[in-house]
Design a protein around this motif. Structure first.
Motif, PDB file in Angstrom:
ATOM      1  N   PHE A   1       1.083   5.008   1.078  1.00 46.15           N
ATOM      2  CA  PHE A   1       0.340   6.302   1.517  1.00 46.15           C
ATOM      3  C   PHE A   1       0.549   7.613   1.488  1.00 46.15           C
TER       4      PHE A   1
ATOM      5  N   THR B   1       0.825  -0.783   0.299  1.00 45.48           N
ATOM      6  CA  THR B   1       0.017   0.459  -0.203  1.00 45.48           C
ATOM      7  C   THR B   1       1.022   1.148   0.344  1.00 45.48           C
TER       8      THR B   1
ATOM      9  N   ARG C   1      -2.982   0.529  -3.808  1.00 47.19           N
ATOM     10  CA  ARG C   1      -3.332  -0.862  -3.034  1.00 47.19           C
ATOM     11  C   ARG C   1      -2.727  -1.639  -4.388  1.00 47.19           C
TER      12      ARG C   1
ATOM     13  N   THR D   1      -3.955   8.888   4.204  1.00 46.18           N
ATOM     14  CA  THR D   1      -4.446   8.796   3.071  1.00 46.18           C
ATOM     15  C   THR D   1      -3.929   7.795   1.802  1.00 46.18           C
ATOM     16  N   VAL D   2      -4.645   6.421   1.295  1.00 49.27           N
ATOM     17  CA  VAL D   2      -4.201   5.382   0.739  1.00 49.27           C
ATOM     18  C   VAL D   2      -4.180   5.996  -0.870  1.00 49.27           C
TER      19      VAL D   2
END
Length: 332
Positions: A264, A262, A273, A269-270
């Protein structure tokens, strides 16, 4: 999806655990495994029968001399990589050499120089470099998504056999955490940040004289750091982080396998993915790189050039010097 058209013929040198894993991935992905060689003809025949391989040789020399083999995968223990790779190269075969590439930088240079002199491929089998999630991570970093990379953190800790007579606990056989386990986070640090300007290492040793656990900090001229560690008698989650000025990448357990990650932003905040499972174990991708190089007439690629395998071995030589880990008079 096949990763090979099957025209390049592979030979497997060695019949142990890692040879079995690589051969399965080759066979499952369209590669032609033509022959296998072992010091024992019985072992070679059993391996050939198990994997459906046409030819079984009772010596490494016979495998290297086989005119129907183009590439040889070196799957023997660390102390044999140097001699086995030179045997294959001198017979005109390209080689995929298990990691760690050799026992030390001197041996690594001799192998890479021999390959270069003969116009042959000598690729270190650091399979993680060629996995899809690592390809994507390099793209994300190059795009500036997480800004300037400030730190790499990676662990490789496993609970392995405690028997003092086991190869892993024998310094003469390259035992200890560093060559078997530390090679992964060290190679990852090189992949992301390159060669460090200095190294600080610390370790604790076993009663047999190998490193039970080792940790190192790599320092870089631009202020970046890599923190790497390995241990052979205790397991962990084995995750990895790439930390940048604008975000970070979290690679899940076990980071050097084909696993999700992932991305960030600094506020959590992502941004992305990545979760794309691969078929087989994932060792087919390094073999595909060998075939790409052979077919293109190149002897080295950009993902893991021979000079970097030498530099990685030199870094491990320096770590060994600092922690007092020796492999015998001829290997320092």
């Amino acid at each position: 999806m096949s990763l090979s058209d099957g025209t390049i013929r592979w030979g497997i040198l060695g019949t142990g655990f890692i040879a079995d894993l690589q051969t399965r991935d080759l066979r499952e992905n369209g590669f032609t495994v033509q022959a296998v060689g072992s010091r024992s003809l019985d072992s070679s025949k059993a391996f050939a029968e198990h994997h459906g391989i046409a030819t079984a040789h009772g010596s490494y020399e016979d495998l290297a001399a086989d005119p129907d083999v183009d590439v040889i995968y070196i799957a023997t223990p660390h102390p044999m990589h140097h001699a086995n790779a030179l045997l294959a190269l001198n017979a005109g075969k390209h080689v995929l050499v298990e990691k760690s590439f050799t026992m030390n930088a001197r041996e690594a240079r001799e192998v890479t120089e021999a390959a270069a002199g003969k116009g042959l491929v000598a690729l270190e089998a650091m399979w993680t470099r060629f996995l899809p999630h690592m390809v994507r991570i390099r793209e994300i970093i190059a795009a500036g998504t997480i800004g300037e990379v400030r730190k790499v953190i990676a662990s490789h800790n496993q609970s392995l056999p405690k028997d003092p007579a086991h190869r892993l606990n024998d310094p003469a056989l390259g035992g200890g955490a560093l060559l078997d386990l530390g090679i992964y986070p060290i190679s990852f640090a090189f992949d992301i940040l390159g060669a460090p300007s200095s190294i600080r290492a610390s370790a604790s040793m076993t009663a047999t004289g190998v490193d039970r656990q080792t940790a190192a900090i790599f320092d870089y001229d631009d202020g970046a750091q890599a923190v790497v560690d390995c241990e052979l008698d205790a397991a962990s989650a084995n995750r990895a982080l790439v930390i940048g000025s604008e975000g970070w990448i979290d690679i899940e357990h076990t980071w050097y396998n084909p696993v999700p990650f992932t991305v960030f932003a600094t506020d959590g905040t992502v941004l992305e993915r990545f979760d794309e499972p691969v078929g087989s174990r994932g060792m087919q991708f390094q073999a595909a790189e060998v075939e790409r190089l052979v077919k293109s007439g190149e002897t080295m690629g950009t993902i893991l050039p021979p000079s970097e395998s030498v530099a990685i071995m030199a870094a491990m030589d320096e770590i060994r010097r600092q922690i007092g880990l020796g492999y015998g008079a001829d290997r320092a």
